[in-house]
Scaffold this motif. Structure first.
Motif, PDB file in Angstrom:
ATOM      1  N   ALA A  60       0.803  -1.226   0.000  1.00  0.00           N
ATOM      2  CA  ALA A  60       0.000   0.000   0.000  1.00  0.00           C
ATOM      3  C   ALA A  60       0.841   1.283   0.000  1.00  0.00           C
ATOM      4  O   ALA A  60       0.522   2.225  -0.741  1.00  0.00           O
ATOM      5  N   PRO A  61       1.919   1.384   0.798  1.00  0.00           N
ATOM      6  CA  PRO A  61       2.723   2.616   0.749  1.00  0.00           C
ATOM      7  C   PRO A  61       3.346   2.872  -0.623  1.00  0.00           C
ATOM      8  O   PRO A  61       3.466   4.028  -1.046  1.00  0.00           O
ATOM      9  N   LEU A  62       3.756   1.813  -1.317  1.00  0.00           N
ATOM     10  CA  LEU A  62       4.330   1.983  -2.654  1.00  0.00           C
ATOM     11  C   LEU A  62       3.285   2.539  -3.613  1.00  0.00           C
ATOM     12  O   LEU A  62       3.547   3.480  -4.372  1.00  0.00           O
ATOM     13  N   ALA A  63       2.065   1.970  -3.559  1.00  0.00           N
ATOM     14  CA  ALA A  63       0.984   2.480  -4.405  1.00  0.00           C
ATOM     15  C   ALA A  63       0.697   3.937  -4.082  1.00  0.00           C
ATOM     16  O   ALA A  63       0.523   4.778  -4.974  1.00  0.00           O
ATOM     17  N   GLY A  64       0.675   4.263  -2.789  1.00  0.00           N
ATOM     18  CA  GLY A  64       0.429   5.642  -2.385  1.00  0.00           C
ATOM     19  C   GLY A  64       1.500   6.596  -2.864  1.00  0.00           C
ATOM     20  O   GLY A  64       1.210   7.721  -3.296  1.00  0.00           O
ATOM     21  N   SER A  65       2.750   6.175  -2.796  1.00  0.00           N
ATOM     22  CA  SER A  65       3.855   7.026  -3.250  1.00  0.00           C
ATOM     23  C   SER A  65       3.762   7.302  -4.746  1.00  0.00           C
ATOM     24  O   SER A  65       4.024   8.426  -5.199  1.00  0.00           O
ATOM     25  N   LEU A  66       3.384   6.293  -5.523  1.00  0.00           N
ATOM     26  CA  LEU A  66       3.210   6.486  -6.962  1.00  0.00           C
ATOM     27  C   LEU A  66       2.072   7.464  -7.251  1.00  0.00           C
ATOM     28  O   LEU A  66       2.149   8.285  -8.163  1.00  0.00           O
ATOM     29  N   ILE A  67       1.003   7.373  -6.451  1.00  0.00           N
ATOM     30  CA  ILE A  67      -0.116   8.301  -6.611  1.00  0.00           C
ATOM     31  C   ILE A  67       0.328   9.721  -6.284  1.00  0.00           C
ATOM     32  O   ILE A  67      -0.054  10.679  -6.967  1.00  0.00           O
ATOM     33  N   ASP A  68       1.160   9.876  -5.246  1.00  0.00           N
ATOM     34  CA  ASP A  68       1.699  11.195  -4.898  1.00  0.00           C
ATOM     35  C   ASP A  68       2.479  11.806  -6.059  1.00  0.00           C
ATOM     36  O   ASP A  68       2.515  13.029  -6.221  1.00  0.00           O
ATOM     37  N   ARG A  69       3.094  10.961  -6.856  1.00  0.00           N
ATOM     38  CA  ARG A  69       3.913  11.460  -7.973  1.00  0.00           C
ATOM     39  C   ARG A  69       3.088  11.735  -9.227  1.00  0.00           C
ATOM     40  O   ARG A  69       3.639  12.063 -10.272  1.00  0.00           O
ATOM     41  N   GLY A  70       1.769  11.571  -9.132  1.00  0.00           N
ATOM     42  CA  GLY A  70       0.907  11.905 -10.262  1.00  0.00           C
ATOM     43  C   GLY A  70       0.496  10.736 -11.129  1.00  0.00           C
ATOM     44  O   GLY A  70      -0.065  10.928 -12.208  1.00  0.00           O
ATOM     45  N   TYR A  71       0.726   9.504 -10.654  1.00  0.00           N
ATOM     46  CA  TYR A  71       0.385   8.333 -11.450  1.00  0.00           C
ATOM     47  C   TYR A  71      -0.906   7.656 -10.971  1.00  0.00           C
ATOM     48  O   TYR A  71      -1.062   6.444 -11.094  1.00  0.00           O
ATOM     49  N   VAL A 335       1.480   8.641   3.150  1.00  0.00           N
ATOM     50  CA  VAL A 335       1.016   8.620   4.537  1.00  0.00           C
ATOM     51  C   VAL A 335      -0.159   7.669   4.706  1.00  0.00           C
ATOM     52  O   VAL A 335      -0.167   6.818   5.611  1.00  0.00           O
ATOM     53  N   PHE A 336      -1.169   7.790   3.846  1.00  0.00           N
ATOM     54  CA  PHE A 336      -2.334   6.922   3.971  1.00  0.00           C
ATOM     55  C   PHE A 336      -1.978   5.473   3.635  1.00  0.00           C
ATOM     56  O   PHE A 336      -2.542   4.531   4.192  1.00  0.00           O
ATOM     57  N   GLY A 337      -1.016   5.295   2.730  1.00  0.00           N
ATOM     58  CA  GLY A 337      -0.547   3.945   2.429  1.00  0.00           C
ATOM     59  C   GLY A 337       0.085   3.293   3.646  1.00  0.00           C
ATOM     60  O   GLY A 337      -0.140   2.108   3.922  1.00  0.00           O
ATOM     61  N   MET A 338       0.868   4.069   4.408  1.00  0.00           N
ATOM     62  CA  MET A 338       1.463   3.529   5.627  1.00  0.00           C
ATOM     63  C   MET A 338       0.386   3.212   6.669  1.00  0.00           C
ATOM     64  O   MET A 338       0.467   2.219   7.390  1.00  0.00           O
ATOM     65  N   LEU A 339      -0.651   4.048   6.740  1.00  0.00           N
ATOM     66  CA  LEU A 339      -1.732   3.796   7.688  1.00  0.00           C
ATOM     67  C   LEU A 339      -2.601   2.607   7.281  1.00  0.00           C
ATOM     68  O   LEU A 339      -3.353   2.073   8.105  1.00  0.00           O
ATOM     69  N   ALA A 340      -2.498   2.199   6.024  1.00  0.00           N
ATOM     70  CA  ALA A 340      -3.230   1.010   5.584  1.00  0.00           C
ATOM     71  C   ALA A 340      -2.606  -0.264   6.152  1.00  0.00           C
ATOM     72  O   ALA A 340      -3.292  -1.285   6.294  1.00  0.00           O
ATOM     73  N   ILE A 341      -1.324  -0.208   6.491  1.00  0.00           N
ATOM     74  CA  ILE A 341      -0.634  -1.402   6.984  1.00  0.00           C
ATOM     75  C   ILE A 341      -1.236  -1.891   8.300  1.00  0.00           C
ATOM     76  O   ILE A 341      -1.626  -3.063   8.404  1.00  0.00           O
ATOM     77  N   PRO A 342      -1.347  -1.056   9.347  1.00  0.00           N
ATOM     78  CA  PRO A 342      -1.942  -1.578  10.588  1.00  0.00           C
ATOM     79  C   PRO A 342      -3.387  -2.013  10.412  1.00  0.00           C
ATOM     80  O   PRO A 342      -3.823  -2.996  11.028  1.00  0.00           O
ATOM     81  N   PHE A 343      -4.141  -1.299   9.584  1.00  0.00           N
ATOM     82  CA  PHE A 343      -5.534  -1.682   9.355  1.00  0.00           C
ATOM     83  C   PHE A 343      -5.632  -3.053   8.696  1.00  0.00           C
ATOM     84  O   PHE A 343      -6.334  -3.951   9.177  1.00  0.00           O
ATOM     85  N   MET A 344      -4.907  -3.248   7.596  1.00  0.00           N
ATOM     86  CA  MET A 344      -4.976  -4.502   6.859  1.00  0.00           C
ATOM     87  C   MET A 344      -4.346  -5.647   7.638  1.00  0.00           C
ATOM     88  O   MET A 344      -4.830  -6.787   7.591  1.00  0.00           O
ATOM     89  N   MET A 345      -3.265  -5.370   8.359  1.00  0.00           N
ATOM     90  CA  MET A 345      -2.649  -6.411   9.174  1.00  0.00           C
ATOM     91  C   MET A 345      -3.596  -6.853  10.285  1.00  0.00           C
ATOM     92  O   MET A 345      -3.721  -8.043  10.588  1.00  0.00           O
ATOM     93  N   GLY A 346      -4.279  -5.884  10.894  1.00  0.00           N
ATOM     94  CA  GLY A 346      -5.264  -6.232  11.909  1.00  0.00           C
ATOM     95  C   GLY A 346      -6.368  -7.090  11.341  1.00  0.00           C
ATOM     96  O   GLY A 346      -6.772  -8.091  11.941  1.00  0.00           O
ATOM     97  N   PHE A 347      -6.840  -6.714  10.164  1.00  0.00           N
ATOM     98  CA  PHE A 347      -7.907  -7.468   9.518  1.00  0.00           C
ATOM     99  C   PHE A 347      -7.448  -8.873   9.145  1.00  0.00           C
ATOM    100  O   PHE A 347      -8.213  -9.843   9.267  1.00  0.00           O
ATOM    101  N   ALA A 348      -6.195  -8.986   8.698  1.00  0.00           N
ATOM    102  CA  ALA A 348      -5.666 -10.292   8.294  1.00  0.00           C
ATOM    103  C   ALA A 348      -5.408 -11.200   9.488  1.00  0.00           C
ATOM    104  O   ALA A 348      -5.624 -12.414   9.417  1.00  0.00           O
ATOM    105  N   LEU A 349      -4.942 -10.632  10.607  1.00  0.00           N
ATOM    106  CA  LEU A 349      -4.581 -11.430  11.778  1.00  0.00           C
ATOM    107  C   LEU A 349      -5.770 -11.684  12.710  1.00  0.00           C
ATOM    108  O   LEU A 349      -5.723 -12.606  13.527  1.00  0.00           O
ATOM    109  N   GLY A 350      -6.813 -10.876  12.597  1.00  0.00           N
ATOM    110  CA  GLY A 350      -7.971 -11.011  13.466  1.00  0.00           C
ATOM    111  C   GLY A 350      -8.576 -12.409  13.501  1.00  0.00           C
ATOM    112  O   GLY A 350      -8.834 -12.953  14.590  1.00  0.00           O
ATOM    113  N   PRO A 351      -8.835 -13.028  12.337  1.00  0.00           N
ATOM    114  CA  PRO A 351      -9.434 -14.369  12.342  1.00  0.00           C
ATOM    115  C   PRO A 351      -8.591 -15.405  13.074  1.00  0.00           C
ATOM    116  O   PRO A 351      -9.121 -16.224  13.837  1.00  0.00           O
ATOM    117  N   THR A 352      -7.274 -15.379  12.872  1.00  0.00           N
ATOM    118  CA  THR A 352      -6.395 -16.339  13.536  1.00  0.00           C
ATOM    119  C   THR A 352      -6.350 -16.092  15.041  1.00  0.00           C
ATOM    120  O   THR A 352      -6.414 -17.037  15.846  1.00  0.00           O
TER     121      THR A 352
END
Length: 402
Positions: A60-71, A335-352
């Motif tokens: 997610a942070p990589l995608a966000g960084s590319l979006i910041d650059r206009g892509y 920034v939002f890409g980095m904030l996606a990490i705890p959200f998605m990790m929580g969602f992925a680890l929650g079931p286990t």
């Protein structure tokens, strides 16, 4: 009546709904079919989806960084195209590691094509008006699961699961991609000019306590939702609901998300984003109390699904809008890409995590734990608001005089 900006959002809403249905919900919809057809265990198959979510979070942070650059347009359309091509390859798998490899790739595609990437592009383009568009996109997106489950079942029954995933791929490639490109073009008349980001802006923002408080708050939502949703059928049946009534309750979560989003759209301009965020966490905390009470009165399950569905539905809008309001739009993608990490990790680890806790201490402990986690998230969101920076370097909308 919808504004011109909201009408412009509908192409993006259609693209997101179909992409979510095809790349995300196709997995749980086809899981029983794959288990019967491929001969792999449920845990073996489910691990591939967990891997996809983890890859999505990391990328997610990589995608966000590319979006910041206009892509932004290239990232969104490219992610959808990659996901479609990988779905086409899915029927060719013969080994479980092939299955994992393809879903890891689909996870990468998700990071560039689903809500996080889409909302990042919208916020970068139209800034303070993003809440209107994001609300419309998520309003329609709430029906993605409702669309995917029956469609996957009917296609798999009639033509086989291989045909089903190819149809999902075609939908993304020939409908989602054009609509996404068209939708982003429709937003151009509403563009807000953003000052160029200064070097080191993203690092400065990520070092601020507000960023970390938002990370804790978003992780709490993902962890609690992932833990409860995955085990909800078991929880409800253990509480005394019949199988069919439990299925009815679970199936209402999507529509209740839409109800929450409709309410947010109707109150736009009258309720602050912070007020909506507090209501979101409060509703989900109340939902855990209702779920605990279900063993004493089975109809409390409907109270649970109404509160949890509405709260979680609104959370999809709150996350990007709160991030932009508290931390600004400078380097928003990173920034939002980095904030996606705890959200998605929580969602992925929650079931286990829920599975382990339920085996050790029962589902009541899982539910109570989710309530405590959400309470921690509420405290974190309040702290984030109080700690929010006032430095204008964090808020890059250029004034009319500029």
């Amino acid at each position: 009546m919808l504004t011109g900006l909201q009408r412009a959002a509908f192409p993006l809403a259609i693209a997101q709904t179909l992409t979510w249905a095809s790349l995300y919900y196709s997995f749980p919809a086809l899981l029983p079919t794959w288990q019967a057809a491929l001969g792999w265990s449920k845990s073996e198959l489910s691990g591939a989806f967990t891997l996809a979510l983890v890859v999505s979070a990391i990328a997610a942070p990589l995608a966000g960084s590319l979006i910041d650059r206009g892509y932004g347009r290239a990232v969104l359309a490219g992610g959808m195209m990659l996901g479609a091509l990988l779905l086409v390859a899915l029927p060719e798998v013969s080994e479980v590691w092939h299955f994992y490899l393809i879903w890891a790739g689909i996870g990468l595609a998700m990071s560039a094509s689903l809500y996080e990437a889409c909302f990042t592009v919208i916020t970068r383009v139209i800034g303070s008006q993003a809440r209107q568009v994001i609300t419309v996109v998520t309003l329609l997106g709430g029906f993605a699961g409702t669309l995917a489950f029956p469609a996957a079942h009917l296609m798999a029954e009639a033509f086989g699961w291989q045909a089903a995933v190819r149809v999902f791929a075609a939908v993304v490639l020939f409908i989602s991609v054009p609509f996404a490109i068209f939708g982003l073009g429709c937003l151009r008349p509403f563009t807000e000019t953003l000052e160029p980001a200064k070097p080191g802006t993203s690092g400065k923002i990520m070092a601020h306590p507000t960023f970390w408080m938002l990370g804790v708050a978003f992780c709490a939502i993902g962890l609690a939702h992932g833990a409860i949703l995955t085990h909800l059928l078991f929880i409800l049946q253990e509480s005394g609901l019949s199988v069919w009534l439990a299925v009815v309750v679970v199936s209402m979560i999507g529509p209740m998300q839409v109800v929450g989003r409709v309410f947010m759209m109707l109150t736009a301009g009258r309720v602050s984003t912070f007020g909506v965020a507090v209501a979101c966490y409060t509703l989900m905390i109340m939902a855990t109390a209702a779920l605990l009470a279900t063993r004493f009165n089975i109809w409390m399950a409907f109270v649970f699904v109404a509160f949890h569905g509405a709260g979680y539905g609104v959370a999809s809008i709150v996350r990007p809008v709160m991030t932009a309001e508290l931390l600004g739009r400078q380097s928003f993608g990173a920034v939002f890409g980095m904030l996606a990490i705890p959200f998605m990790m929580g969602f992925a680890l929650g079931p286990t995590a829920a599975a382990v806790v339920s085996e050790l201490a029962g589902y009541n402990t899982v539910i109570a734990g989710a309530g405590v986690i959400l309470a921690g998230g509420l405290i974190a969101i309040i702290a984030a608001r109080r700690m929010a920076p006032t430095n204008t370097d964090f808020h890059g909308i250029r004034s009319a005089e500029g």
